[in-house]
Every structure is written in structure tokens, then in C-alpha cells.
Design a protein around this motif. Structure first.
Motif, PDB file in Angstrom:
ATOM      1  N   THR A 111      -2.244   2.778   5.487  1.00  0.00           N
ATOM      2  CA  THR A 111      -3.067   1.949   4.582  1.00  0.00           C
ATOM      3  C   THR A 111      -2.425   0.153   3.718  1.00  0.00           C
ATOM      4  N   SER A 125       3.855  -2.859  10.000  1.00  0.00           N
ATOM      5  CA  SER A 125       4.347  -2.450   8.436  1.00  0.00           C
ATOM      6  C   SER A 125       3.876  -2.786   7.686  1.00  0.00           C
ATOM      7  N   ARG A 126       4.178  -1.693   6.276  1.00  0.00           N
ATOM      8  CA  ARG A 126       4.038  -1.773   5.512  1.00  0.00           C
ATOM      9  C   ARG A 126       4.584  -1.656   3.954  1.00  0.00           C
ATOM     10  N   TYR A 127       4.625  -2.146   2.445  1.00  0.00           N
ATOM     11  CA  TYR A 127       5.112  -1.955   1.283  1.00  0.00           C
ATOM     12  C   TYR A 127       6.001  -0.215   1.096  1.00  0.00           C
ATOM     13  N   VAL A 128       6.522  -0.212   0.142  1.00  0.00           N
ATOM     14  CA  VAL A 128       6.212   1.716  -0.508  1.00  0.00           C
ATOM     15  C   VAL A 128       7.378   0.880  -1.953  1.00  0.00           C
ATOM     16  N   GLY A 131       7.192  -2.957  -3.350  1.00  0.00           N
ATOM     17  CA  GLY A 131       6.985  -4.158  -2.982  1.00  0.00           C
ATOM     18  C   GLY A 131       8.745  -4.226  -2.751  1.00  0.00           C
ATOM     19  N   ILE A 133      10.504  -1.798  -1.179  1.00  0.00           N
ATOM     20  CA  ILE A 133      11.114  -1.552   0.506  1.00  0.00           C
ATOM     21  C   ILE A 133       9.913  -1.538   1.509  1.00  0.00           C
ATOM     22  N   MET A 134      10.592  -1.860   2.539  1.00  0.00           N
ATOM     23  CA  MET A 134       9.075  -2.092   3.695  1.00  0.00           C
ATOM     24  C   MET A 134       9.486  -1.015   4.599  1.00  0.00           C
ATOM     25  N   VAL A 135       8.659  -0.343   5.407  1.00  0.00           N
ATOM     26  CA  VAL A 135       8.522   0.501   6.464  1.00  0.00           C
ATOM     27  C   VAL A 135       7.937   0.233   7.099  1.00  0.00           C
ATOM     28  N   ASP A 136       8.445   0.594   8.429  1.00  0.00           N
ATOM     29  CA  ASP A 136       7.409  -0.002   9.666  1.00  0.00           C
ATOM     30  C   ASP A 136       7.406   1.861  11.367  1.00  0.00           C
ATOM     31  N   LEU A 137       6.037   2.129  10.931  1.00  0.00           N
ATOM     32  CA  LEU A 137       5.233   3.070  11.554  1.00  0.00           C
ATOM     33  C   LEU A 137       4.778   3.317  12.670  1.00  0.00           C
TER      34      LEU A 137
END
Ligand SMILES: Cc1cc2nc3c(=O)[nH]c(=O)nc-3n(C[C@H](O)[C@H](O)[C@H](O)COP(=O)(O)OP(=O)(O)OC[C@H]3O[C@@H](n4cnc5c(N)ncnc54)[C@H](O)[C@@H]3O)c2cc1C
Ligand SMILES: Nc1ncnc2c1ncn2[C@@H]1O[C@H](COP(=O)(O)O)[C@@H](O)[C@H]1O
Lengths: 312, 248
Positions: A111, A125-128, A131, A133-137
Motif C-alpha cells: 500500500t 518504495s513507501r514510507y513507514v 513519514g 523512514i522509507m523502505v524499499d520492498l
């Protein structure tokens, strides 16, 4: 790569995020828009300017969105056309039906995606942490992604063809749509205010609201708040700034103790001048503010008030 | 009326959070943990319904260290708790999968989840669970009205509008913040709740749907920072406002 973008519309208007989904789809491969409703020709024509194909799914029972009927018809189309990626807007509607669709398809879902990179497998990529921290999945395809508004603003123009998918819901909806409820109207319309003093959870207590009111008065503005302030009952609902509150564009937006979560920022980012006070130097609000003050609002505001009063 | 509520023990994103040395997980050493904010509203709503029409509230938590949150829910008024000692991370499928397994022998009228968790912000587990259990569902619920075997809800959409719908039971609802005013529980209350049942169910998920490649600080366009003591800061702010004709 075959990409499906599920369009969204409400109150007779196409959500512009639908075009942003197609911008991403065109970047990834063959763009297909899907539009669902009772009579969607008008939307299909609009979408065709940005898609190679537009699939129409029309039925009287689809006049108002229900998640189960959306999933029902989308399953039929997706199982037949086998896209590699299904894009849905990260909206109240999209983020409601998309996970259910993903379970039924057995696809992974991510999401609130803000970037997609295909150089090294399929990575999104999305934020956790609201806002911070960013994470690449890494995700396997086929997959479902819900896409954040504003992340894919540029894209190619197309002149695609509109196709009738020839699909009908297989059963009536379990969830009965009853109607829409209008927003509450209060005495102050913050969307018309030129100066807004906005308070967030950092204001700590209802007892501190008068401090913000005093500052607003000294500046000739009004007080507004972030969602937690309204949820706690410290300010009325019509003072909420953000996606589920009001969109404001004042000449001055003074953000006091607001972290700058996306849902809040969407409501104030176009303000002419944004000044933020926050004790956390990493607060995402400093990413949208023009001027930032790392400090305690209970030090900064009283001093500012004294100086404003002294000038009068 | 039996209601199952999902409650996550989660770090407050506004406390000190960072990235661990592996570059793939959060470092939460000094973070403040509590019940996920949205779940607080979900638990309160379930307890209010029970207090009004009777029934049972069962809370379910996934995580090795979620006891404090489950006890808090019991102290608020939930009847019993199930703890699944599995640390799920960001893969919501795994969390939903173990919850589905843990409650498979429970009969229920409704499941409440929070709209999203305050740390990973997925807004997924509730609806994934609805999908796995084939339940009618609604998200971002802001009002609940129960009539026999149906439930009339309002759900939040954009721009301050709400949508009104009716669902049959059993169903799953994800709760939006602000639906009620959650009650306060004292440390004493939490201690007393220790006599209530908390069952541990050991489960591991079968699937893995997403894999973390890396975590990093987002690239932010930094505001121009105004520095100095409060007096200097206030003077600079007034100068900026003056320049724009916002103060006389
Ligand atoms: C579907 C959905 C819709 C939403 N709609 C909205 C919406 O319309 N509007 C909205 O605002 N939010 C909305 N939210 C919530 C949003 O995600 C955030 O939770 C919310 O904006 C956070 O509010 P906040 O910044 O006031 O609180 P927090 O995120 O808790 O931040 C508080 C900040 O105050 C700072 N602070 C604390 N004490 C002080 C002090 N003494 N001095 C200076 N700084 C201090 C802290 O460092 C922190 O940055 C929505 C969420 C969802 C899921
Ligand atoms: N580890 C967990 N334990 C219990 N409930 C959870 C857990 N993770 C998520 N949930 C529930 O699912 C909702 C949505 O979470 P998420 O999909 O992580 O944003 C939360 O508000 C909780 O109600």
C-alpha cells in the motif's frame, strides 16, 4: 509488462489520481485502465487519452461503489486478462477493496507506494513511521499496489481504445450502500482563512488551545488542527486540516507541534507561506515548510506573542 | 454479541526511532511502545457495545512482547486475550494468516481491527483477514449502529464526507480514530486485570509475500531553519511576516 490501473470516480467526477496511475502504468509497460460503474463512457473517453486500452465494466448494480462487487468484477477481468501489475489509488475506496482483491487473487500487495524501480527485480518504495523512514520492498509479480497521490504526476499521452469488458457482477452485494453524509459545517470556514495557526498533538492538552487562539487573534487569523486534536475533542471537526478534513491555502500557515504526516500535508502543502515549530529536527513537516524552527512551542509562542503585542 | 478485536503493541513513531545496523529493520531501543492508537478506539468501541447489549470481547495480539497491550485491553474491559508470540515485521499477510489460524474455532459476530498500525502504516491486516475468512467488511468506520443481525455503519471518505452502508453479521470493520473517547486505565486497573485469561498460541506463517531490501531516511527538501534563542527566533519570524505584509 501488462499493467492495469483501476480508475476511481465519485459524484460524477473522475479522481485525477486515476491519471497518475496511468502515468506509472505507461512507464512500466502496456497501460490498461479499468473503469467500473453504471454509465462510465464519459470517464472512459477521458482515460483513453492516457491509456492504450480502457476496459469498461458497466451494470446498474455498480452505480455506487461497494467493495464486494468491485472485487467480483475485477476478479473476472484479471483472471481473464492476466495483468502483471494491478494499480489502485491509495484512497478511502482503493485501500478498502485492494487488499481483499489481493487475497482472492493470491497476489502480494503493497500500500501507499511512492516509487517503483524495475532495474533489480520489482522493487517498490513507501514510507513507514508516519513519514519518518522509507523502505524499499521486493515484491514478486503479479502483484497489487496502491499508489499515493502526487507520486506519479508526469506521464505520456496516448489515444487508446475503449473496450467493453463484457463483465457483470455474479451476485448482489452483501454490503448495502445507503448514501453519503455531507461534511459538518461550523461557524468558521478555515478553507477561506488567510492566516491559520494550526496545532497538532504537540499542543498536549485542551487547556493549551487558548494559547494558540491568542496567537491567531494577534495575527488576525483562525485556529485549526491536525486530526488527533480533533479526535480528542480539543477543536471542532470543521477545524481539521487534511485529506479527511479541509484543504487550506492561506497566506500563512503556522504549524505548531504537527509532525507532518502525509494525510495532514495534503491539506496544507499549497499554503503560500508555511512556518513550522517542532521540537524534533527530523519531523517530516520540515520537508514541506518554508521556514522551520526546532523548538518547544511553549517557549516560542509566548515570546512571539509578547513581541506582537509590544508592536501594537 | 461476540466481538474479536485486534490490538497491536506498537512503537510511537514520534518517539526515538531509527534504522538498525543491518539497514533493513527499525531500531527501536528507546522507542515508547503502547497500544496502537487506532486499536485503542477499536477496543473501546467493542467494550461499549458489550456494555450496552451484552456479550464477549476477545482481544488478539501478535508479537513476542505484546503482553502490556493485551493487559491494557483487559483492564479496559475486554474479557480474555489471545497472544500469538510471532514478530511479523512489515509483511501484513503473515500477521493476518496467523490471526486467521488462531481464531478459527472462535464463533464471532464481528471482528474489529484498527484502520492502520502507527509504525508500519500498511492499513492491510484487517481487510486481508476479511478476505481470508470471506467476511463482508468496511474500513475507516466512524459510527456503528447494531440492529439484530445487521450493522449500519458510517465510513470516512475524503473531504469530510462519510458513506453510510449496511452489512450482515458476521463481518469485519476497521475503525477510524475519533469514533469514541477511549477510557483511561490506571496502573492499578492493569494489575487487577492479571486475573483475566491470556492464552498463548504458538503459530508461524506459511507464506512470505514481501521482502525488505533496505530502509533509509527519506530525502527531504529542508525548510530554511530559523535559529537562535526564543527572542531572536520571534524577531526573525516577525521580520518574515512583515516582509510579506502579514503584520503591520
Ligand atoms: C485515512 C486517514 C485519514 C487521515 N486524515 C487526517 C487528516 O485529515 N488530518 C490530519 O491531520 N491527520 C489525518 N490522519 C492522521 C495522520 O496520519 C497523523 O496521524 C496525524 O496527522 C498526526 O497528527 P500530529 O502531527 O498532530 O501528531 P503526531 O504525529 O503525534 O506529532 C506530534 C508532533 O509534535 C511534536 N511536539 C510534541 N511536543 C512538542 C512541543 N512541546 N513543542 C514542539 N513540538 C512538539 C512532536 O515532535 C511531533 O512531531 C489520517 C490518517 C488516516 C489513516
Ligand atoms: N501484530 C499485530 N497484532 C495485533 N493486531 C495487529 C497486528 N498488526 C496489525 N494488527 C491489526 O491490523 C490493523 C492494521 O494494521 P496494519 O495492516 O499493520 O496497518 C491494526 O490497527 C491492528 O488492529
Amino acid at each position: 509488462m501488462k499493467v492495469f490501473a483501476i480508475a476511481e470516480h465519485r459524484f460524477g467526477e473522475l479522481n485525477p489520481l486515476s491519471i497518475e496511475l496511468l502515468n506509472l502504468a505507461n512507464k512500466l509497460g502496456e497501460s490498461n485502465a479499468v473503469v467500473i460503474g453504471k454509465d462510465v463512457s464519459k470517464f472512459a473517453e477521458e482515460l483513453a487519452k492516457f491509456a492504450e486500452k480502457v476496459w469498461k465494466i458497466e451494470d446498474a448494480s455498480l452505480e455506487n461503489y461497494t467493495p464486494d462487487l468491485y472485487v467480483d468484477v475485477l476478479l473476472q477481468l484479471i483472471n481473464r486478462e492476466k495483468p502483471d501489475v494491478v494499480l489502485v489509488g491509495n484512497t478511502a475506496q482503493g485501500v478498502e477493496f485492494a487488499p481483499y482483491l489481493a487475497v482472492k487473487l493470491g497476489y502480494p500487495i503493497v500500500t501507499d507506494v511512492v516509487a517503483v524501480n524495475t532495474a533489480n527485480g520489482f522493487v517498490v518504495s513507501r514510507y513507514v513511521m508516519q513519514g519518518k523512514i522509507m523502505v524499499d520492498l521486493k515484491v514478486s509479480t503479479p502483484c497489487v499496489l496502491t499508489i499515493r497521490q502526487g507520486a506519479f504526476k508526469e506521464g505520456a499521452q496516448k489515444s487508446g481504445k475503449v473496450l467493453d469488458a463484457g463483465i457483470k457482477p455474479s451476485k448482489p452485494s452483501a454490503r448495502k450502500f445507503i448514501g453519503y453524509v455531507q461534511p459538518e459545517v461550523g461557524e468558521v470556514d478555515i478553507s477561506k482563512a488567510e492566516i491559520i495557526v494550526a496545532v497538532g498533538r504537540g499542543i498536549e492538552d485542551a487547556a493549551n488551545i487558548p494559547l494558540a487562539e491568542e496567537l491567531a487573534q494577534a495575527l488576525g487569523g483562525v485556529v485549526a488542527g491536525s486530526r488527533p486534536v480533533i479526535d480528542s475533542g480539543w477543536l471542532p471537526k470543521d477545524r481539521q486540516v487534511g485529506i479527511s478534513g479541509k484543504i487550506v491555502k492561506p497566506k500563512l500557515y503556522l504549524a505548531l507541534g504537527i509532525s507532518g504526516a502525509f494525510q495532514h500535508v495534503m491539506g496544507m502543502k499549497d499554503s503560500e507561506l508555511i512556518i513550522a515549530v517542532n521540537k524534533d529536527p527530523e519531523a517530516p513537516i520540515f520537508g514541506v515548510a518554508h521556514y522551520g524552527i526546532v523548538g518547544n512551542i511553549f517557549d516560542v509562542v509566548p515570546t512571539l506573542l509578547d513581541k506582537l503585542k509590544a508592536k501594537k | 454479541m461476540k466481538i474479536i478485536v485486534l490490538a497491536k503493541h506498537a512503537p510511537d513513531p514520534q518517539s526515538e526511532v531509527g534504522i538498525a545496523s543491518d539497514g533493513k529493520s527499525l531500531s527501536l531501543g528507546t522507542a515508547v511502545f503502547d497500544i496502537n492508537d487506532w486499536d485503542r478506539y477499536a477496543v473501546e468501541e467493542a467494550i461499549r457495545i458489550k456494555e450496552k447489549i451484552g456479550g464477549e470481547v476477545l482481544v488478539v495480539g501478535v508479537g513476542k512482547n505484546c503482553d502490556d497491550t493485551l493487559r491494557k485491553c483487559l483492564a479496559m474491559g475486554a474479557d480474555r486475550a489471545i497472544k500469538i508470540p510471532f514478530d511479523g515485521g512489515i509483511d501484513a499477510y503473515q500477521i493476518a494468516e496467523v490471526i486467521a489460524e488462531a481464531i478459527k474455532n472462535e464463533k464471532f459476530d464481528m471482528i474489529f481491527a484498527g484502520l492502520m498500525s502507527q509504525d508500519v502504516n500498511n492499513a492491510l491486516v484487517g481487510v486481508l483477514l476479511a478476505g481470508m475468512l470471506n467476511l463482508p467488511f468496511a474500513t475507516a468506520v466512524t459510527a456503528i449502529d447494531i440492529k439484530d443481525k445487521t450493522v449500519r455503519i458510517k465510513r470516512e471518505i475524503e473531504g469530510g464526507y462519510q458513506e453510510e452502508s449496511e452489512l450482515p453479521m458476521p463481518c469485519l470493520l476497521t475503525i477510524q480514530s475519533g469514533i469514541n473517547e477511549p477510557r483511561y486505565v490506571s496502573v492499578m486497573g492493569i494489575k487487577k486485570a492479571k486475573t483475566k485469561e491470556m492464552k498463548e498460541v504458538k503459530l508461524e506463517p506459511k507464506s512470505k509475500k514481501v521482502e525488505v531490501v533496505k530502509m533509509y531516511l527519506p530525502p527531504v527538501k529542508k525548510a530554511e531553519m530559523i535559529t537562535g534563542d526564543p527572542d531572536q527566533v520571534a524577531s526573525k519570524v516577525i521580520a518574515i511576516l512583515k516582509e510579506r505584509g502579514l503584520v503591520g
